[in-house]
Design an enzyme around this catalytic site. Structure first.
Site, PDB file in Angstrom:
ATOM      1  N   HIS A 275      56.678   5.991   1.342  1.00  0.00           N
ATOM      2  CA  HIS A 275      57.683   5.961   2.402  1.00  0.00           C
ATOM      3  C   HIS A 275      58.030   4.529   2.805  1.00  0.00           C
ATOM      4  O   HIS A 275      59.197   4.170   2.935  1.00  0.00           O
ATOM      5  CB  HIS A 275      57.181   6.727   3.635  1.00  0.00           C
ATOM      6  CG  HIS A 275      57.036   8.193   3.420  1.00  0.00           C
ATOM      7  ND1 HIS A 275      57.905   9.126   3.931  1.00  0.00           N
ATOM      8  CD2 HIS A 275      56.097   8.900   2.742  1.00  0.00           C
ATOM      9  CE1 HIS A 275      57.524  10.345   3.578  1.00  0.00           C
ATOM     10  NE2 HIS A 275      56.425  10.229   2.864  1.00  0.00           N
TER      11      HIS A 275
ATOM     12  N   ASP B 151      62.881   7.960   8.858  1.00  0.00           N
ATOM     13  CA  ASP B 151      62.350   8.780   7.775  1.00  0.00           C
ATOM     14  C   ASP B 151      62.536  10.267   8.089  1.00  0.00           C
ATOM     15  O   ASP B 151      62.570  10.662   9.264  1.00  0.00           O
ATOM     16  CB  ASP B 151      60.862   8.454   7.613  1.00  0.00           C
ATOM     17  CG  ASP B 151      60.249   9.075   6.381  1.00  0.00           C
ATOM     18  OD1 ASP B 151      60.417   8.505   5.296  1.00  0.00           O
ATOM     19  OD2 ASP B 151      59.590  10.127   6.499  1.00  0.00           O
TER      20      ASP B 151
END
Length: 433
Positions: free
Chosen positions: A25, A123
């Protein structure tokens, strides 16, 4: 005809970026931030603290030292009792901690900024918590940077319905990650909640490119996947971060290998193979005769690396011909960027769907029966691995497709290319906010 250079976005956009946790991520978020800076954007990076792993901490430090214009704001997470969540996964728990903290902390961090941000990019694991506070309290459009494939985005948007996904006919119920079959699991709850929050965001940026997933992207943007879904922008593959370090030992080893003779084997930053599977993998690699990665008895033909490596540098090396991978999306995009064929062996999460995308593209293969093998109880025999390696290394058609995909990447990210136009268009829009 496209112009020879991208026009500088006017006026300049100011983008706030909030990643979550885990190298899969953090890395694409920092690559995205670097791309924004190269196109004239002001970037404010929100860094959640404490950081879960040393690899992430080093990644943040390297990025900030290489990009001195970035304004970094530390998001000191509020106390969180892990026993209140049904998970022992440190990254999943970090998602939860950031989600619980962000609504309380973001206004105090972002409202005083001058100039104020034009947009907030976060995210998917934080969509349900960050999206509402971004719009209601910060008066900022909220965009999601999605770090997996467009097909995985389609699956997320329609979850729990895993069958008949428009634009991704190869996705079916067998590809549902095992963790999502337990509705009480924290990750399964996060997945469902954040997927439902997509329609309330202002757009989704995906680290992919039009030529690689044309049908999936078209279905998403034509409302076939989910009515009300915001526009999806293909902006990848994201350019890897440049790092100023001494040349790694593994690259020096590759220098001594024949052209297109090496199989690079990596299962990412989180997958742990069983001892029995590691032994069979070693046996298969040694039996294959190809140059790979193995200890003393194959020291002339192989190299085992136990530390963090810069994967992009390995894949771009002329000695590397194939990549045996867990099919994490960052790995898929790096292989596409450098024209390296793939032998994919998904272990969990989005990897089974990503593997299907790779197979559908023609640049790699998934052997049936390997679906969740590398992380589970099933052990794939060395002979099977040997045969698979020989097939992928000797298949001229797969190599030709991988080379074509590399050329398509160059066009997509080049001036006037589809991904470049998507990103510069977004920056121009943000600059007017």
């Amino acid at each position: 005809m496209p112009s020879s250079a991208d026009p500088a976005p006017q006026p300049s956009a100011h983008v706030a970026i909030l990643p979550s946790a885990g190298m899969a991520h953090v890395t694409p978020f920092l690559c995205f931030a670097s791309s924004l800076i190269s196109l004239g954007c002001r970037v404010t990076l929100l860094r959640p603290l404490p950081i879960v792993s040393s690899a992430e901490s080093l990644q943040f430090s390297d990025f900030l030292s290489s990009h001195p214009t970035v304004h970094c704001l530390d998001l000191h997470l509020l106390p969180f009792d892990p026993s209140s969540a049904n998970s022992t996964d440190p990254f999943c728990l970090q998602f939860e901690s950031i989600s619980r903290s962000a609504p309380h902390l973001l206004p105090d961090l972002l409202l005083p900024l001058d100039p104020k941000p034009s947009a907030l990019v976060t995210d998917i694991s934080l969509a349900s918590s960050v999206g509402p506070v971004s719009r209601a309290r910060l008066n900022l459009p909220c965009f999601i940077l999605f770090i997996a494939s467009s097909s995985m985005l389609s699956f997320l948007a329609r979850f729990p319905n895993a069958d008949d996904i428009p634009g991704s006919p190869f996705v079916d119920a067998s590809m549902v990650p095992p963790v999502l079959r337990d509705p009480n699991n924290l990750y399964a709850q996060q997945f469902s909640t954040n997927g439902a929050a997509l329609v309330a965001t202002d757009g989704v940026l995906v680290n992919t490119f039009d030529a690689f997933e044309p049908r999936a992207l078209a279905a998403l943007n034509q409302g076939e996947v989910l009515e009300g879904l915001p526009r999806v922008f293909a902006i990848g593959p994201l350019k890897p971060l440049e790092k100023k370090r001494a040349r790694a030992r593994e690259l020096e080893w590759l220098d001594g290998q024949p052209e297109r003779s090496v199989v690079y084997v990596s299962f990412g930053s989180r997958t742990a193979l069983s001892e029995a599977q590691i032994k069979e993998l070693a046996r298969g690699l040694e039996r294959s005769g190809f140059r790979d990665g193995f200890m003393e008895r194959v020291k002339e033909r192989g190299l085992v690396v136990k530390h963090w490596v810069e994967q992009g540098e390995i894949l771009m090396h002329g000695a590397v011909a194939a990549f045996m991978s867990h099919s994490g999306w960052n790995s898929v995009m790096e292989a596409a960027m450098h024209g390296v064929r793939m032998l994919v062996w998904p272990c969990g999460g989005d990897q089974r769907i990503n593997a299907a995308v790779v197979e559908a593209s023609g640049m790699g293969r998934l052997l049936k029966g390997w679906e969740w093998g590398c992380g589970g109880e099933k052990v794939v025999a060395g002979e099977v691995i040997e045969e698979a390696l020989r097939e992928i290394m000797e298949d001229v058609s797969v190599g030709a497709v991988a080379a074509r995909v590399r050329d398509e990447v160059a066009r997509a990210v080049g001036v006037g290319g589809s991904s470049r136009v998507s990103l510069t268009g977004l920056i121009e829009k943000w600059g007017k906010c």
